[in-house]
Enzyme design. Sequence first.
Site, PDB file in Angstrom:
ATOM      1  N   HIS A 187       0.876  -1.200   0.000  1.00  0.00           N
ATOM      2  CA  HIS A 187       0.000   0.000   0.000  1.00  0.00           C
ATOM      3  C   HIS A 187       0.899   1.231   0.000  1.00  0.00           C
ATOM      4  CE1 HIS A 187      -3.849   2.120   1.447  1.00  0.00           C
ATOM      5  NE2 HIS A 187      -2.956   3.057   1.167  1.00  0.00           N
ATOM      6  N   HIS A 221       1.670   5.322  -1.702  1.00  0.00           N
ATOM      7  CA  HIS A 221       1.328   6.503  -2.510  1.00  0.00           C
ATOM      8  C   HIS A 221       2.609   7.064  -3.115  1.00  0.00           C
ATOM      9  CE1 HIS A 221      -2.809   6.771  -0.937  1.00  0.00           C
ATOM     10  NE2 HIS A 221      -2.258   6.213   0.137  1.00  0.00           N
ATOM     11  N   LYS A 263      -8.948  -0.104  -6.043  1.00  0.00           N
ATOM     12  CA  LYS A 263      -9.029   0.528  -4.722  1.00  0.00           C
ATOM     13  C   LYS A 263     -10.324   1.319  -4.584  1.00  0.00           C
ATOM     14  CE  LYS A 263      -7.772   2.270  -0.741  1.00  0.00           C
ATOM     15  NZ  LYS A 263      -6.685   3.182  -0.459  1.00  0.00           N
ATOM     16  N   HIS A 287     -10.519   1.336   1.485  1.00  0.00           N
ATOM     17  CA  HIS A 287     -10.284   2.261   2.598  1.00  0.00           C
ATOM     18  C   HIS A 287     -11.535   2.185   3.471  1.00  0.00           C
ATOM     19  CE1 HIS A 287      -8.553   6.115   4.336  1.00  0.00           C
ATOM     20  NE2 HIS A 287      -9.669   5.907   5.008  1.00  0.00           N
ATOM     21  N   HIS A 306      -4.793  -0.704   5.485  1.00  0.00           N
ATOM     22  CA  HIS A 306      -4.274   0.033   6.650  1.00  0.00           C
ATOM     23  C   HIS A 306      -5.165  -0.082   7.895  1.00  0.00           C
ATOM     24  CE1 HIS A 306      -7.081   2.962   5.105  1.00  0.00           C
ATOM     25  NE2 HIS A 306      -6.283   3.398   4.164  1.00  0.00           N
ATOM     26  N   ASP A 352       1.449   2.531   3.505  1.00  0.00           N
ATOM     27  CA  ASP A 352       0.622   3.728   3.330  1.00  0.00           C
ATOM     28  C   ASP A 352       1.478   4.986   3.436  1.00  0.00           C
ATOM     29  OD1 ASP A 352      -1.634   5.166   2.715  1.00  0.00           O
ATOM     30  OD2 ASP A 352      -2.508   5.074   4.712  1.00  0.00           O
TER      31      ASP A 352
HETATM   32  O1  DOR Z   1      -3.215   9.500   5.640  1.00  0.00           O
HETATM   33  C1  DOR Z   1      -3.575   9.200   4.523  1.00  0.00           C
HETATM   34  N1  DOR Z   1      -3.016   9.756   3.427  1.00  0.00           N
HETATM   35  N2  DOR Z   1      -4.562   8.328   4.375  1.00  0.00           N
HETATM   36  C2  DOR Z   1      -5.108   8.055   3.179  1.00  0.00           C
HETATM   37  O2  DOR Z   1      -6.013   7.278   3.115  1.00  0.00           O
HETATM   38  C3  DOR Z   1      -4.653   8.760   1.959  1.00  0.00           C
HETATM   39  C4  DOR Z   1      -3.295   9.260   2.124  1.00  0.00           C
HETATM   40  C5  DOR Z   1      -2.907  10.251   1.072  1.00  0.00           C
HETATM   41  O3  DOR Z   1      -3.133   9.994  -0.120  1.00  0.00           O
HETATM   42  O4  DOR Z   1      -2.344  11.283   1.422  1.00  0.00           O
HETATM   43 ZN    ZN Z   2      -3.310   5.089   1.454  1.00  0.00          ZN
END
Ligand code: DOR
Ligand code: ZN
Length: 343
Positions: free
Chosen positions: A16, A18, A99, A138, A172, A244
């Site tokens: 997971h 980003h 997702k 999520h 998460h 995450d």
């Molecule tokens: O803390 C987070 N940041 N939780 C999420 O679900 C998305 C993520 C983000 O893309 O910044």
């Molecule tokens: Zn995330």
Amino acid sequence: MGNEMVFELNEPLDMHLHLRDADMLKLVGPLTSKTFSGALIMPNLVPPVTTKEALLAYKERIKEACKDDNFEPFVTLFFKNDYSYEFLEDIKNDIIGIKLYPAGITTNSETGVSSMNVENLRPTLESMSKLGIPLCIHGETNGFVMDREKEFMPIYESLAVAFPDLKIIMEHITTKEAIELLDKYDNLYATVTLHHLLITLDDVAGGMLAPHLFCKPIAKRPEDRTALLNAALKAHPKLMFGSDSAPHPKHKKECCGCAAGVFTSPIALQVLVELFEKHNCLDKLNAFVSTNAKKIYDLNLTNKTIKLIKKDFVVPAIYEYKNENVVPMYAGETISWSIESIN
Ligand code: DOR
Ligand code: ZN
């Protein structure tokens, strides 16, 4: 020399992640691709990844940003309840999963689903189930912030029952309730982050506010952290590591209206080794960061071995590239394990 403590990880996976886009992708991409064999990449770009064209183009940009490393980006599509069977059949081999975000629940999720009612989601979920495409969720309601995940448990249950052949990954997870649910349904799996194994709400807001630890879902109570940690330390076979890691520029974290996300990519493996060593569970770490995910997602990866050594690592205060920057978790602090070599 001689009695240095070392530990080897094989094909670590971050299920997971980003990576964002443009210069932020160029900054953070290599901080994962250097030490991980692969990662499941989130689709919450602006706009979200909802077409084959956007998906393949994003995957190319990730590969370009990470080209110095032997790294597999497993890309995902942003869930919509009106994807046709034909569209999903055509894109199936390019994605690892889809997702689902409830609308507005977190960063760039405004176009997520407005109702988590099973019937509302049925068209896409039926196709996914037939095609064997995993569903990553999520799982938060828009209730009181500490109860959002717990309140989502009946929704996970209704989906698990309605689509028994669909692999559902609770992303998460942060609560003991989610850990309990994992053992109740064969088709439920979960990821857990590094920060939720380490912190509680106290670390975020118990003293001076710690914006770099603010994320969604918010860190919970000590008993939740204990339940998560116990499951991770025994490498529960349905639980995978998913950082995450969610970079936001420093000015979007250290301000009024702090963005949600903890940036852990550059420290994840070192801190995981530190944590599992502290609990005498290093023998379980390869399963938690690699083999569990390989089995759940049926992944084949080329060999990559990360050798870590018990030696102090001072975490940089900030990472920068062109006009982008991001502050990592534990910025400026010392952790007791370092990356020694990568083969
Ligand atoms: O803390 C987070 N940041 N939780 C999420 O679900 C998305 C993520 C983000 O893309 O910044
Ligand atoms: Zn995330």
